[in-house]
Motif scaffolding. Structure first.
Motif, short mmCIF file in Angstrom:
data_model
loop_
_atom_site.label_atom_id
_atom_site.label_comp_id
_atom_site.label_asym_id
_atom_site.label_seq_id
_atom_site.Cartn_x
_atom_site.Cartn_y
_atom_site.Cartn_z
N UNK A 156 -18.99 23.66 10.84
CA UNK A 156 -18.96 25.01 10.26
C UNK A 156 -17.59 25.38 9.73
N UNK A 157 -16.54 25.05 10.49
CA UNK A 157 -15.17 25.41 10.08
C UNK A 157 -14.40 24.23 9.48
N UNK A 158 -15.05 23.11 9.25
CA UNK A 158 -14.37 21.93 8.71
C UNK A 158 -13.20 21.53 9.60
N UNK A 160 -20.73 36.25 12.62
CA UNK A 160 -20.72 36.58 14.05
C UNK A 160 -21.83 35.81 14.78
N UNK A 161 -22.96 35.64 14.14
CA UNK A 161 -24.05 34.89 14.76
C UNK A 161 -23.66 33.43 14.95
N UNK A 162 -22.92 32.87 14.02
CA UNK A 162 -22.47 31.49 14.17
C UNK A 162 -21.46 31.37 15.30
N UNK A 202 -22.16 26.65 2.80
CA UNK A 202 -21.88 27.91 3.51
C UNK A 202 -20.74 27.74 4.51
N UNK A 203 -20.13 26.57 4.57
CA UNK A 203 -19.03 26.33 5.50
C UNK A 203 -17.70 26.68 4.83
N UNK A 204 -16.65 26.71 5.61
CA UNK A 204 -15.34 27.08 5.09
C UNK A 204 -14.27 26.68 6.09
N UNK A 205 -13.03 26.84 5.71
CA UNK A 205 -11.90 26.62 6.59
C UNK A 205 -11.25 27.97 6.88
#
Length: 348
Positions: free
Chosen positions: A298-300, A216-218, A126-129
Motif C-alpha cells: 500500500x505504501x510502497x 483510514x480504513x486501510x 491506488x497506492x502511494x508513498x
C-alpha cells in the motif's frame, strides 16, 4: 373429475420443474395416465425440459464455475475432469477463487515485477508513498467559540481512551481507526447529496473526503495484521461507532465548520498517539515486528520494512488529514462553500 384436473394443472406447472427430474417426468407421461388433457400436456412439457436449464440465475456465485448459470453437464452432475482426462466424483483439492458478487471472474492484476496482485481491497494504481516531511507541532489555536467547543470536546474524549488502552498502542491504533474512517465517509456522502440537490460541482471535495475515509480504513486493515482484537474490543466498536456516526452526522448537518474542526483536532491527537507509539517501539517495550505485506504494497515500503516504518507512514497520513480538515473548516468560517475552493491534492 374435470374440475379437479383444472385445479391440478396450474399447480403442476409450477411444481413439475422443481420436483421432478427428466427421468421421473418421462415415466409419468409414458405410464398409464391418471389425468388427461391439460395435465398430460404439462407433464410432457416438463419431461422435454432439463431441470438444470430452468433454474433461476444465482447471484453471488463464490467460485470460478458458472455451472449454475449454464455450465457444462459434468459440472452440474458433480463430475470434474482430472489432468489425465478422466473424471472423479470427489471435489478438487485446490481452493476455488473468490470472484465478484455477480459471479464474474475478476481480471488478473500483476505487480511491476510480474507477480500476481493479491489484494482486492485496493489496486496498484491506488497506492502511494507517504510524505514523511510533516510538521508534528502544527496546531490550530482555538480562538472562536466553535473552535473551543471542538477542541475541548476532543480533549474530553481522550481521557476515557487513555484509561481504557493505557500503553497498548497497537490495540489503540486498531480500535481508533474504526472510528477515524467515519468522518470522511459521512462528509463525502452529505456533500454528494448536496451536489445532487443543487445540480452543481463539488470542487473535488467529495473525492478528497472519500479518499480520506478509505485511507483510514486501510490503516485498520494494516493494524489488524499486527494486533488481533479481543471479543470485548469488537463489541466496543459497535457501540462507539454507532454513537459517533450519528453524532457526527447531526453535527455536519448543523455546522460543517464545527465538524471539520473537530476532525482536525482528532487528527492532532492521533499524531500524538502515533508519536508515543514510536517511542515505545524505540525503547523496546513493543516488538518491532516485520511490516505486514498489505502495508508494504500500500505504501510502497521496502521489503525489509518493520512496524516502525508503518507507524511513520500512518502518522504522515494523519498529518495530511489534520491539515485538510482544518483548511475545510477555515473555508466555512470565511463564509465560503467548499466547492468554491478546490480540494487539496490527494495522497499520491
Amino acid at each position: 373429475m374435470m374440475k379437479g384436473s383444472k385445479m391440478v394443472g396450474p399447480l403442476l406447472m409450477q411444481l413439475a420443474p422443481r420436483l421432478f427430474s427428466t427421468a421421473t417426468t418421462s415415466r409419468l407421461v409414458t405410464s398409464e395416465p391418471l389425468l388427461t388433457g391439460t395435465t398430460s400436456f404439462l407433464y410432457a412439457a416438463a419431461a422435454r425440459t432439463s431441470v438444470a436449464s430452468i433454474r433461476l440465475p444465482v447471484l453471488g456465485v463464490r467460485n470460478g464455475s458458472t455451472g449454475a448459470l449454464g455450465g457444462d453437464e459434468q459440472t452440474r452432475n458433480g463430475l470434474q475432469t482430472d489432468s489425465t482426462g478422466g473424471t472423479s466424483d470427489s471435489p478438487s483439492d485446490k481452493p476455488k477463487p473468490i470472484v465478484s458478487y455477480w459471479g464474474l471472474v475478476p481480471s488478473k492484476v500483476t505487480k511491476e515485477d510480474g507477480t500476481v496482485w493479491r489484494w482486492n481491497s485496493f489496486r496498484p494504481w491506488e497506492t502511494y508513498q507517504a510524505d514523511l516531511s510533516i510538521d508534528l507541532k502544527k496546531h490550530h489555536e482555538p480562538n472562536k467559540f466553535l473552535d473551543k467547543m471542538a477542541y475541548w470536546t476532543v480533549k474530553t474524549l481522550r481521557y476515557p481512551t487513555d484509561l481504557f488502552f493505557q500503553r497498548r498502542y497497537g490495540c489503540r491504533a486498531m480500535m481508533l481507526e474504526t472510528v477515524a474512517a467515519v468522518p470522511g465517509m459521512v462528509a463525502g456522502m452529505l456533500l454528494h447529496c448536496k451536489s445532487l440537490r443543487r445540480f452543481e460541482h463539488s470542487g473535488g471535495w467529495i473525492k478528497a473526503l472519500l479518499e480520506e475515509a478509505e485511507n483510514e480504513r486501510m490503516h485498520l486493515m494494516t493494524f489488524m495484521e499486527v494486533s488481533q482484537p479481543k471479543w470485548y474490543e469488537r463489541a466496543l466498536v459497535f457501540t462507539v461507532q454507532g454513537i459517533f456516526f450519528n453524532a457526527y452526522f447531526l453535527a455536519y448537518l448543523i455546522s460543517p465548520k464545527l465538524a471539520h474542526r473537530a476532525v482536525g483536532y482528532l487528527e492532532e491527537e492521533a499524531i500524538h498517539s502515533y508519536t508515543e507509539f514510536l517511542k515505545e517501539l524505540d525503547k523496546g517495550n513493543i516488538e518491532n515486528v516485520p511490516a505486514p505485506a498489505i502495508a508494504i504494497d500500500y505504501w510502497h515500503l521496502p521489503p525489509d520494512s518493520t512496524l516502525r516504518d508503518v507507524v511513520l507512514a500512518v502518522r504522515a497520513d494523519e498529518a495530511h488529514h489534520r491539515d485538510v480538515n482544518h483548511f475545510a473548516s477555515d473555508i466555512h468560517f470565511q463564509g465560503q462553500e467548499l466547492r468554491e475552493i478546490p480540494a487539496p491534492l490527494g495522497y499520491h
